[in-house]
Design a protein around this motif. Structure first.
Motif, PDB file in Angstrom:
ATOM      1  N   ARG A   1     -20.703  16.050 -15.511  1.00 43.63           N
ATOM      2  CA  ARG A   1     -21.030  17.472 -15.627  1.00 43.63           C
ATOM      3  C   ARG A   1     -22.190  17.703 -16.585  1.00 43.63           C
ATOM      4  N   LEU A   2     -22.181  17.008 -17.718  1.00 41.20           N
ATOM      5  CA  LEU A   2     -23.254  17.185 -18.693  1.00 41.20           C
ATOM      6  C   LEU A   2     -24.592  16.706 -18.142  1.00 41.20           C
ATOM      7  N   GLN A   3     -24.580  15.592 -17.431  1.00 38.90           N
ATOM      8  CA  GLN A   3     -25.837  15.048 -16.927  1.00 38.90           C
ATOM      9  C   GLN A   3     -26.461  15.946 -15.867  1.00 38.90           C
ATOM     10  N   SER A   4     -25.640  16.657 -15.126  1.00 39.76           N
ATOM     11  CA  SER A   4     -26.178  17.461 -14.022  1.00 39.76           C
ATOM     12  C   SER A   4     -26.287  18.945 -14.344  1.00 39.76           C
ATOM     13  N   LYS A   5     -25.471  19.444 -15.273  1.00 40.34           N
ATOM     14  CA  LYS A   5     -25.394  20.894 -15.465  1.00 40.34           C
ATOM     15  C   LYS A   5     -25.827  21.396 -16.837  1.00 40.34           C
ATOM     16  N   ASP A   6     -25.907  20.521 -17.831  1.00 39.80           N
ATOM     17  CA  ASP A   6     -26.213  21.013 -19.177  1.00 39.80           C
ATOM     18  C   ASP A   6     -27.650  21.532 -19.247  1.00 39.80           C
ATOM     19  N   GLU A   7     -27.827  22.692 -19.900  1.00 38.40           N
ATOM     20  CA  GLU A   7     -29.161  23.292 -19.998  1.00 38.40           C
ATOM     21  C   GLU A   7     -30.074  22.532 -20.949  1.00 38.40           C
ATOM     22  N   GLN A   8     -29.501  21.772 -21.864  1.00 37.57           N
ATOM     23  CA  GLN A   8     -30.300  21.052 -22.849  1.00 37.57           C
ATOM     24  C   GLN A   8     -30.771  19.723 -22.263  1.00 37.57           C
TER      25      GLN A   8
ATOM     26  N   ASN B   1      -7.618   5.441 -18.471  1.00 36.97           N
ATOM     27  CA  ASN B   1      -7.734   6.823 -18.000  1.00 36.97           C
ATOM     28  C   ASN B   1      -8.716   7.624 -18.839  1.00 36.97           C
ATOM     29  N   ASN B   2      -8.647   7.476 -20.152  1.00 42.80           N
ATOM     30  CA  ASN B   2      -9.526   8.263 -21.017  1.00 42.80           C
ATOM     31  C   ASN B   2     -10.997   7.904 -20.830  1.00 42.80           C
ATOM     32  N   LEU B   3     -11.285   6.607 -20.654  1.00 43.93           N
ATOM     33  CA  LEU B   3     -12.683   6.187 -20.527  1.00 43.93           C
ATOM     34  C   LEU B   3     -13.193   6.325 -19.099  1.00 43.93           C
ATOM     35  N   ASN B   4     -12.445   5.806 -18.143  1.00 41.03           N
ATOM     36  CA  ASN B   4     -12.929   5.736 -16.765  1.00 41.03           C
ATOM     37  C   ASN B   4     -12.718   7.013 -15.964  1.00 41.03           C
ATOM     38  N   VAL B   5     -11.893   7.902 -16.483  1.00 42.34           N
ATOM     39  CA  VAL B   5     -11.651   9.160 -15.770  1.00 42.34           C
ATOM     40  C   VAL B   5     -12.159  10.353 -16.579  1.00 42.34           C
ATOM     41  N   GLU B   6     -11.584  10.563 -17.757  1.00 43.54           N
ATOM     42  CA  GLU B   6     -11.906  11.762 -18.537  1.00 43.54           C
ATOM     43  C   GLU B   6     -13.352  11.753 -19.020  1.00 43.54           C
ATOM     44  N   VAL B   7     -13.776  10.664 -19.636  1.00 48.80           N
ATOM     45  CA  VAL B   7     -15.139  10.616 -20.171  1.00 48.80           C
ATOM     46  C   VAL B   7     -16.169  10.727 -19.052  1.00 48.80           C
ATOM     47  N   LEU B   8     -15.975   9.982 -17.971  1.00 47.36           N
ATOM     48  CA  LEU B   8     -16.955  10.013 -16.889  1.00 47.36           C
ATOM     49  C   LEU B   8     -17.004  11.374 -16.211  1.00 47.36           C
TER      50      LEU B   8
ATOM     51  N   GLY C   1     -32.267  17.292 -23.708  1.00 40.18           N
ATOM     52  CA  GLY C   1     -31.938  16.178 -24.587  1.00 40.18           C
ATOM     53  C   GLY C   1     -30.517  15.704 -24.394  1.00 40.18           C
ATOM     54  N   ILE C   2     -29.582  16.625 -24.176  1.00 34.58           N
ATOM     55  CA  ILE C   2     -28.193  16.238 -23.963  1.00 34.58           C
ATOM     56  C   ILE C   2     -28.055  15.505 -22.635  1.00 34.58           C
ATOM     57  N   ARG C   3     -28.767  15.971 -21.610  1.00 33.08           N
ATOM     58  CA  ARG C   3     -28.724  15.272 -20.327  1.00 33.08           C
ATOM     59  C   ARG C   3     -29.256  13.841 -20.492  1.00 33.08           C
ATOM     60  N   THR C   4     -30.347  13.721 -21.238  1.00 28.88           N
ATOM     61  CA  THR C   4     -30.920  12.397 -21.459  1.00 28.88           C
ATOM     62  C   THR C   4     -29.954  11.502 -22.225  1.00 28.88           C
ATOM     63  N   ASN C   5     -29.384  12.043 -23.283  1.00 32.02           N
ATOM     64  CA  ASN C   5     -28.475  11.249 -24.102  1.00 32.02           C
ATOM     65  C   ASN C   5     -27.218  10.855 -23.348  1.00 32.02           C
ATOM     66  N   THR C   6     -26.780  11.691 -22.441  1.00 30.05           N
ATOM     67  CA  THR C   6     -25.623  11.338 -21.625  1.00 30.05           C
ATOM     68  C   THR C   6     -25.939  10.113 -20.778  1.00 30.05           C
ATOM     69  N   THR C   7     -27.143  10.070 -20.213  1.00 32.41           N
ATOM     70  CA  THR C   7     -27.561   8.906 -19.438  1.00 32.41           C
ATOM     71  C   THR C   7     -27.606   7.664 -20.308  1.00 32.41           C
ATOM     72  N   VAL C   8     -28.204   7.791 -21.485  1.00 33.91           N
ATOM     73  CA  VAL C   8     -28.302   6.651 -22.400  1.00 33.91           C
ATOM     74  C   VAL C   8     -26.916   6.184 -22.822  1.00 33.91           C
TER      75      VAL C   8
ATOM     76  N   ILE D   1     -24.960  21.462 -30.544  1.00 37.08           N
ATOM     77  CA  ILE D   1     -24.818  20.434 -31.574  1.00 37.08           C
ATOM     78  C   ILE D   1     -23.491  19.707 -31.418  1.00 37.08           C
ATOM     79  N   ILE D   2     -22.437  20.453 -31.143  1.00 33.08           N
ATOM     80  CA  ILE D   2     -21.130  19.837 -30.955  1.00 33.08           C
ATOM     81  C   ILE D   2     -21.151  18.938 -29.720  1.00 33.08           C
ATOM     82  N   ARG D   3     -21.729  19.438 -28.628  1.00 24.80           N
ATOM     83  CA  ARG D   3     -21.785  18.630 -27.407  1.00 24.80           C
ATOM     84  C   ARG D   3     -22.584  17.349 -27.654  1.00 24.80           C
ATOM     85  N   GLU D   4     -23.692  17.495 -28.388  1.00 20.56           N
ATOM     86  CA  GLU D   4     -24.551  16.344 -28.683  1.00 20.56           C
ATOM     87  C   GLU D   4     -23.783  15.253 -29.416  1.00 20.56           C
ATOM     88  N   HIS D   5     -23.092  15.619 -30.475  1.00 18.63           N
ATOM     89  CA  HIS D   5     -22.372  14.628 -31.271  1.00 18.63           C
ATOM     90  C   HIS D   5     -21.150  14.096 -30.535  1.00 18.63           C
ATOM     91  N   THR D   6     -20.573  14.891 -29.681  1.00 19.78           N
ATOM     92  CA  THR D   6     -19.432  14.409 -28.904  1.00 19.78           C
ATOM     93  C   THR D   6     -19.864  13.296 -27.959  1.00 19.78           C
TER      94      THR D   6
END
Length: 760
Positions: A439-446, A427-434, A448-455, A408-413
């Motif tokens: 990692r979330l798009q390729s490794k998260d078990e959920q 730096n925060n947007l183009n480095v840290e966020v990306l 829905g979170i992978r999908t939302n990361t793409t969106v 839930i925390i990851r989702e809302h983040t």
């Protein structure tokens, strides 16, 4: 030396005297002026008595007595003394900024039900405060005011009624000799015992002021009192207050109730002071001694009540009380919803001063419930946050949410980046966020979170640096096309369409279309339909440039474009999208609770696949077909990621690598026509749930695989469980292949034809 003694003290007065407020001359020895404190500009009220011109010696003495009395009395419902100055010509009294009560009563219109209700609440709270002031004066201070009427009630900025006009105040020991009032306008408020000395023997220390309270109640509801005989008629006095009023204006002084008794009677259920506003403000005053469960119930109920409260009371009374409750009362995350709702009443300057410090402090809290509530409410206050505040004080705390063990925390983040992206630095947007998105798009078990990361990446693409955008988008979205979770593949398709203006034509032909064409043979029809639609859009674009090469420059105009100021509005509405639907299912359908409302999901807990809702994409195809049938057949129908809605799912990710392949080129396309990809979510609920696998069997009726939003936990992710899931996946794949072969055999009449053979 002579210059020292000849100085005019009024010129060194620390307050600037502004225009006079009229309408109070009949009840006051003073003239009431607006004022400002020099240096700070703080608004004050200045009462001026011109001793030489308008005031007699008696009036001057009474004014000095009132000033001295007011200076020593400190009570929330008595006019607050700030400063004073006495010169040969004038007497100055400085108090908190107030206006006559009559001004406020006239400001409420009775033509609208809401305004009428607000006026009733305003009057109830005001009379309650006057009674509390009299309780303090009569019972605790042993004083009689002797001049309670409409003219001596003043209202401050917060809508609180303040008792003023202490010129005729006397000690309670002199209750058997009522004072002679200089102003003739006060004679109509004298109690009957003043002219009938026989009744003075039964007078109490509160009887004279209770008679005045009755006069005040009559004037509040019926207008200025003309003569004492008018008190016999109730007029517009509410029925709930009628019995108390009759006791207050009783001819026998001993029968008039004590102010404490008035409070007790009117606070009972059905009493005039028993309403939402009074209960709310009293609760906030006593919040330090309330239990946590009482606080939670109160703050959950408060937002629905605020609309009926007078605006000045909400803004200047309720909001400061909420802020105090947050800072000193351990109010917790439940205070956020009413706090932000009241914040909408503030100016930008006031918001920065009063609300933003609370937000910054809350983001530093380690409490998960507080973090979730903040992220849920982010869209309501993000526009008020300055970039420096976001980057220095808020974003460092948000980063930890990307790696939180609670989905839930990851989702809302992930969701929060939509609102923060316009304010994040390079730096925060183009480095840290990306980095975390990759990692979330390729490794998260959920799933829905992978999908939302793409969106989410598609939604913030316009804010990325052009060079970074070129390296990331194609790689990220084509990776989503290979995700085992069908909605993630749809998300990748639609994200490519939504960001088509950022791709070079060479990228479209060499990278985007080859990756998209693979999905034309996807096991899920919904994925195939969206892929065909978007492929047609890209091909149409290439055809136009092929026919007219001069269009290339126009088609690639936005590839290196930076974010424009109005892109923020587009980003806030660009996907109605996966995230909002996910959140609603997390908390409403699923039954899982916020961390402060029940046990949260521990990291590594075993989950069941979230598969209670039927195929989102099945309803997507139905909406798409309807849209296609209604549109021109020759027009290009791009998919619409705005309507993509799903819930988080447990899907084992088989992608290799963690980061995006930055060796791949990236670029844009022109704006695309969005079709009605809308009703996908609305038709989800009536289907039969089927457990989700990483492979899906195509049925004739469409995609029957679904995911459950009501019962899920986090998979342990250890090697043994991965092996079991892999075995199940392989077994399932074999079953699918067997069924597919059986159907092909049946359709071909018993077997495949040999090359050149003739079917009999």
């Amino acid at each position: 030396m002579w210059s020292f003694f000849s100085r005019d003290p009024s010129k060194e007065f620390g307050y600037e005297i502004l225009e006079q407020l009229t309408g109070t001359e009949e009840y006051m020895l003073w003239k009431l002026h607006k004022g400002k404190k020099k240096g700070t500009g703080e608004s004050v009220s200045v009462f001026i008595l011109d001793a030489k011109t308008n005031g007699s010696d008696t009036q001057t003495e009474l004014a000095k007595s009132a000033l001295k009395r007011l200076k020593t009395l400190r009570h929330p419902n008595i006019l607050t003394y700030i400063d004073s100055l006495e010169t040969e010509k004038c007497l100055y009294l400085v108090t908190e900024y107030v206006e006559p009560l009559q001004f406020h009563l006239n400001s409420y219109s009775t033509d609208f039900p809401q305004s009428k209700q607000q006026k009733e609440l305003f009057i109830a709270w005001g009379l309650f405060q006057v009674v509390r002031a009299l309780k303090f004066l009569n019972n605790d201070g042993n004083l009689q005011h002797n001049s309670i009427c409409l003219g001596n009630i003043l209202v401050n900025t917060a809508g609180e009624w303040k008792l003023g006009g202490f010129e005729n105040a006397t000690p309670s020991s002199l209750m058997n000799s009522l004072p002679i009032k200089i102003l003739p306008s006060f004679e109509k408020y004298d109690p009957p015992e003043k002219v009938d000395s026989s009744k003075l023997k039964s007078a109490t220390k509160w009887s004279a002021d209770m008679w005045g309270l009755g006069c005040l109640i009559w004037e509040v509801f019926n207008g200025p009192l003309k003569s004492p005989s008018s008190l016999k008629a109730l007029g517009n006095i509410p029925k709930r207050l009628a019995s108390v009023y009759c006791e207050l204006v009783g001819a026998n002084p001993s029968s008039r109730p004590n102010p404490s008794d008035v409070l007790t009677i009117c606070r009972k259920p059905g009493g005039y002071f028993h309403n939402d506003l009074v209960e709310c403000l009293l609760f906030l005053e006593e919040i330090q001694i309330k239990e946590n469960t009482e606080k939670a119930q109160f703050f959950n109920k408060l937002p629905s009540l605020l609309d009926s409260f007078p605006e000045n009371l909400s803004r200047h009374k309720v909001l400061p009380q909420l802020i105090n409750a947050f800072e000193f009362g351990n109010a917790g995350a439940a205070i956020l919803t009413p706090l932000f709702k009241l914040g909408s009443l503030l100016t930008e300057e006031e918001y920065q001063k009063r609300i933003v410090p609370c937000v910054v402090k809350l983001f530093s809290s380690p409490d998960r419930a507080t973090r979730v509530r903040l992220l849920q409410q982010l869209e309501h206050f993000s526009t008020h946050l300055l970039p420096v505040t976001v980057n220095d004080n808020i974003f460092p705390h948000i980063l930890s949410g990307f790696t939180d063990s609670n989905p839930i925390i990851r989702e809302h983040t992930v969701k929060s980046i939509i609102f923060l992206a316009p304010k994040l630095n390079y730096n925060n947007l183009n480095v840290e966020v990306l980095k975390h998105f990759a990692r979330l798009q390729s490794k998260d078990e959920q799933g829905g979170i992978r999908t939302n990361t793409t969106v989410c990446l598609g939604k913030v693409a316009s804010f990325l640096h052009p060079q970074v955008r070129q390296k990331v988008l194609v790689s990220a979205f084509t990776r989503a096309l290979r995700d085992p979770f069908p909605p993630a593949r749809i998300g990748g398709v639609l994200a490519l369409a939504a960001t088509q203006q950022y791709y070079l034509l060479n990228q479209i032909s060499h990278q985007v279309l080859p990756a998209m064409c693979v999905l034309t043979g996807d096991p899920e029809r919904e994925v195939r339909d969206q892929a065909f639609k978007v492929i047609k859009g890209f091909i149409s674009k290439l055809e136009k440039v092929s026919e007219d090469p001069s269009l290339r420059e126009c088609m690639e105009a936005d590839v290196n474009a930076n974010a424009s100021p109005n892109v923020t509005d587009m980003a806030s509405t660009w996907a109605g999208w996966a995230v909002s639907a996910v959140t609603s299912k997390f908390y409403k359908s699923q039954g899982s609770q916020l961390p402060d409302q029940g046990p949260s999901l521990p990291a590594g807990s075993q989950t069941t696949s979230a598969t209670q809702n039927p195929s989102l994409v099945e309803t997507t195809v139905e909406a798409t077909r309807r849209s296609d049938s209604e549109s021109n057949e020759e027009s290009v129908q791009w998919g619409n990621i705005n309507e993509l809605s799903l819930s988080s799912n447990t899907v084992d990710d088989k992608e290799e690598g963690e980061g995006w392949d930055i060796q791949e080129d990236w670029a844009p396309i022109e704006s695309f026509e969005q079709d009605s990809f809308a009703t996908k979510v609305t038709n989800i609920r009536d289907k039969t749930p089927v457990p989700l696998n990483t492979n899906f069997e195509k049925e004739e009726s469409g995609w029957e695989s679904t995911w459950n939003t009501n019962n899920w936990t986090t998979p342990e992710g250890n090697d043994e469980s991965r092996k079991k899931r892999e075995e199940k996946r392989i077994q399932r794949q074999k079953e699918i292949e067997a069924k597919r072969s059986a159907r092909q055999g049946a359709s071909s009449g018993g077997g495949a034809l040999k090359l050149g053979g003739k079917k009999m």
